[in-house]
Scaffold this motif. Structure first.
Motif, PDB file in Angstrom:
ATOM      1  N   PRO A 108      -5.168  74.834  69.326  1.00 61.26           N
ATOM      2  CA  PRO A 108      -5.197  73.677  68.424  1.00 61.26           C
ATOM      3  C   PRO A 108      -5.801  73.975  67.066  1.00 61.26           C
ATOM      4  N   GLU A 109      -6.740  74.909  66.983  1.00 59.22           N
ATOM      5  CA  GLU A 109      -7.376  75.194  65.693  1.00 59.22           C
ATOM      6  C   GLU A 109      -6.358  75.715  64.677  1.00 59.22           C
ATOM      7  N   VAL A 110      -5.547  76.690  65.100  1.00 57.17           N
ATOM      8  CA  VAL A 110      -4.553  77.266  64.191  1.00 57.17           C
ATOM      9  C   VAL A 110      -3.419  76.271  63.957  1.00 57.17           C
ATOM     10  N   SER A 111      -3.021  75.542  64.993  1.00 60.48           N
ATOM     11  CA  SER A 111      -1.992  74.507  64.823  1.00 60.48           C
ATOM     12  C   SER A 111      -2.397  73.507  63.746  1.00 60.48           C
ATOM     13  N   GLU A 112      -3.641  73.039  63.819  1.00 58.03           N
ATOM     14  CA  GLU A 112      -4.112  72.043  62.859  1.00 58.03           C
ATOM     15  C   GLU A 112      -4.149  72.606  61.439  1.00 58.03           C
ATOM     16  N   ARG A 113      -4.540  73.870  61.315  1.00 60.04           N
ATOM     17  CA  ARG A 113      -4.582  74.487  59.976  1.00 60.04           C
ATOM     18  C   ARG A 113      -3.188  74.583  59.383  1.00 60.04           C
ATOM     19  N   LEU A 114      -2.225  74.992  60.197  1.00 59.85           N
ATOM     20  CA  LEU A 114      -0.852  75.093  59.711  1.00 59.85           C
ATOM     21  C   LEU A 114      -0.286  73.718  59.383  1.00 59.85           C
ATOM     22  N   ALA A 115      -0.528  72.744  60.246  1.00 59.39           N
ATOM     23  CA  ALA A 115      -0.010  71.401  60.008  1.00 59.39           C
ATOM     24  C   ALA A 115      -0.565  70.830  58.711  1.00 59.39           C
ATOM     25  N   ALA A 116      -1.857  71.025  58.476  1.00 61.36           N
ATOM     26  CA  ALA A 116      -2.470  70.517  57.257  1.00 61.36           C
ATOM     27  C   ALA A 116      -1.842  71.148  56.022  1.00 61.36           C
ATOM     28  N   VAL A 151     -13.755  80.598  70.779  1.00 61.40           N
ATOM     29  CA  VAL A 151     -14.886  80.584  69.858  1.00 61.40           C
ATOM     30  C   VAL A 151     -14.364  80.841  68.449  1.00 61.40           C
ATOM     31  N   THR A 152     -14.623  79.910  67.541  1.00 56.35           N
ATOM     32  CA  THR A 152     -14.141  80.040  66.163  1.00 56.35           C
ATOM     33  C   THR A 152     -15.202  80.719  65.306  1.00 56.35           C
ATOM     34  N   GLY A 191     -10.365  77.422  55.952  1.00 57.72           N
ATOM     35  CA  GLY A 191      -9.985  78.548  55.094  1.00 57.72           C
ATOM     36  C   GLY A 191      -9.607  79.761  55.911  1.00 57.72           C
ATOM     37  N   ARG A 192     -10.417  80.816  55.849  1.00 57.28           N
ATOM     38  CA  ARG A 192     -10.170  82.043  56.591  1.00 57.28           C
ATOM     39  C   ARG A 192     -10.994  82.017  57.869  1.00 57.28           C
ATOM     40  N   PHE A 193     -10.330  82.165  59.007  1.00 59.95           N
ATOM     41  CA  PHE A 193     -11.067  82.113  60.266  1.00 59.95           C
ATOM     42  C   PHE A 193     -10.295  82.816  61.366  1.00 59.95           C
ATOM     43  N   SER A 194     -10.988  83.063  62.468  1.00 60.34           N
ATOM     44  CA  SER A 194     -10.371  83.602  63.683  1.00 60.34           C
ATOM     45  C   SER A 194     -10.876  82.810  64.871  1.00 60.34           C
ATOM     46  N   VAL A 195     -10.033  82.685  65.864  1.00 58.06           N
ATOM     47  CA  VAL A 195     -10.421  82.103  67.140  1.00 58.06           C
ATOM     48  C   VAL A 195     -10.392  83.225  68.165  1.00 58.06           C
ATOM     49  N   ALA A 222      -7.147  87.169  70.145  1.00 56.32           N
ATOM     50  CA  ALA A 222      -7.657  86.499  68.949  1.00 56.32           C
ATOM     51  C   ALA A 222      -6.496  85.949  68.146  1.00 56.32           C
ATOM     52  N   GLU A 223      -6.734  84.796  67.532  1.00 59.95           N
ATOM     53  CA  GLU A 223      -5.781  84.183  66.610  1.00 59.95           C
ATOM     54  C   GLU A 223      -6.469  84.121  65.255  1.00 59.95           C
ATOM     55  N   SER A 224      -5.904  84.804  64.269  1.00 64.50           N
ATOM     56  CA  SER A 224      -6.574  84.945  62.978  1.00 64.50           C
ATOM     57  C   SER A 224      -5.738  84.347  61.859  1.00 64.50           C
ATOM     58  N   VAL A 225      -6.385  83.636  60.955  1.00 65.52           N
ATOM     59  CA  VAL A 225      -5.743  83.085  59.762  1.00 65.52           C
ATOM     60  C   VAL A 225      -6.384  83.738  58.550  1.00 65.52           C
ATOM     61  N   ASN A 226      -5.618  84.579  57.882  1.00 64.53           N
ATOM     62  CA  ASN A 226      -6.073  85.292  56.685  1.00 64.53           C
ATOM     63  C   ASN A 226      -7.350  86.091  56.936  1.00 64.53           C
ATOM     64  N   ARG A 227      -7.476  86.641  58.149  1.00 67.36           N
ATOM     65  CA  ARG A 227      -8.577  87.567  58.473  1.00 67.36           C
ATOM     66  C   ARG A 227      -7.984  88.789  59.161  1.00 67.36           C
TER      67      ARG A 227
END
Length: 432
Positions: free
Chosen positions: A187-195, A346-347, A353-357, A368-373
């Motif tokens: 859900p963390e990455v889904s929400e970031r993409l949706a936003a 764990v986020t 912004g830039r984060f990983s789960v 791990a699921e990473s957004v711009n990391r």
């Protein structure tokens, strides 16, 4: 190897990479690469991004220059697909009637898009995006489009919506699930993409299904009808609701199939002279229970090189770490490992912004699921591939934790590797 004949069915990433890896590994026998399309084997991920946006052309998609195949003694068969496999005579029969004998056969048949099972799915302006021809047609259609509707909020669907938004085409994404990319990320990455999509003007319609498509008198799509009665205007509809593995040739030949072409740890089918690689193959992995079927460039390319290595005399089980990615706007999402819904998450970093789960199972880092990391992604892949220690969930949850600076305690022991099982089937992530 000089007298051996290798036939590869499928000229996509997996097939082309198998042929190239055979030659790189010193194989000196005959290599034949059979493809349905006339085009030089090409990359598919840019079809929904750079190619659709007009930032590259067909030549920029080529996996290798056309001259590579002749220079390396790889025979290419184009527009003459395999009609059947004759295992008794160890040959493949082409649509033209020509028979090609083999000593070893590699099936890299890929997958095909699922069709939308509703009235009006055959209207003009409704299409999938899988091939170069599909991308060319969609690029032309978007040039004059006023309303794009994308059915499916997975990798391809969101990438098309992002590209269309950048081209100034209003886009609506209809996703049956409660969130976008629900099959592949949390859900963390889904929400970031949706936003991000909403901020760019893309409308997301979640938890709704398409019930019908309606067209005008000329047979062109004009309306997408949803199961809540809503009617969306559309002159272009892209269907991105997943793919089906191309198993028909294998099944007709009596090979074991089930959710893909079933292979063992060395990627051999139930016929030891026949291998399967890429999107069509369902294989055991140390990173998930049961057998996986993965739709990704990484898997296709890694399996291609692995099979080529075996055919060149280096047999071993396939144990590559699965990883995937997608690019949407200025977001690069990278996924390492196979995670499950029940994993502890764990986020680290800034979720806006830039984060990983980081994902843990029984206290062990499994993905791990990473957004711009990108560094987190690469470190996670390295940790998953090694027998060394990994951070614990409690360590990851501490303020200021960073994978780049993490060091294992001196007393840490190597973690037990996850073991594959033949009893359960893990989900099949489907990145672009």
């Amino acid at each position: 190897m000089a007298g051996q004949r290798m036939v590869i069915v499928g000229a996509g990433q997996a097939g082309s990479d198998t042929a190239a890896a055979l030659r790189a590994g010193g194989f000196t026998g005959a290599v034949t690469l059979i493809g349905d399309e006339a085009a030089v084997p090409y990359q598919r991920p840019p079809l929904s991004k750079a190619y659709l946006a007009g930032r590259t052309d067909a030549a920029g998609l080529e996996l290798r220059p056309e001259g590579f195949y002749g220079a390396h003694g790889i025979e290419r068969v184009r527009r003459d697909p395999v009609a059947r496999i004759d295992r008794d005579r160890a040959g493949v029969v082409l649509a033209s009637g020509r028979t090609l004998p083999y000593d070893r056969l590699v099936l890299a048949t890929g997958a095909r898009p699922r069709s939308l099972p509703v009235p009006g799915a055959g209207l003009t302006g409704v299409q999938a995006l899988r091939s170069l021809a599909d991308a060319e047609a969609l690029r032309r259609a978007l040039a004059g489009a006023r309303h794009l509707v994308v059915v499916g909020g997975g990798f391809v669907g969101l990438e098309v919506a992002a590209t269309a938004s950048g081209l100034g085409v209003p886009a609506t994404v209809v996703e049956a699930g409660a969130r976008v990319m629900g099959r592949t990320v949390g859900p963390e990455v889904s929400e970031r993409l949706a936003a991000e999509h909403r901020a760019r003007g893309v409308e997301l319609v979640l938890g709704r299904e398409v019930t019908a498509l309606e067209g005008d008198r000329r047979g062109r799509v004009r309306v997408v009808e949803l199961n809540d009665g809503r009617r969306l205007p559309a002159d272009v509809v892209v269907v991105g609701i997943g793919v089906l593995p191309a198993v028909e040739l294998a099944a007709d030949a009596g090979l074991e199939v089930g959710g893909g072409i079933v292979v063992d740890a060395r990627l051999r089918t139930s016929d030891r002279a026949v291998y399967a690689v890429g999107d069509c193959a369902r294989f055991p992995s140390p990173y998930a229970p049961g057998r996986l079927r993965l739709e990704s460039v990484q898997n296709a390319s890694d399996q291609a090189r692995h099979v080529a290595g075996q055919l060149c005399g280096a047999p071993a089980p396939y144990t590559a770490v699965p990883w995937f990615w997608t690019e949407q706007y200025d977001l690069r999402v990278q996924i390492a490992g196979i995670v499950r819904a029940g994993d502890r998450r764990v986020t680290v970093g800034d979720p806006a912004g830039r984060f990983s789960v980081l994902c843990f199972r029984d206290g062990l880092l499994v993905g791990a699921e990473s957004v711009n990391r990108p560094a987190d992604h690469m470190i996670t892949r390295r940790l998953l591939a090694s027998d060394g220690p990994r951070p614990t969930p409690d360590e990851a949850a501490r303020p200021g934790f960073d994978l780049k600076t993490w060091q294992a305690p001196a007393s840490a022991q190597a973690p037990a590797q996850p073991q594959a099982s033949t009893q359960a089937q893990a989900p099949a992530p489907a990145p672009a």
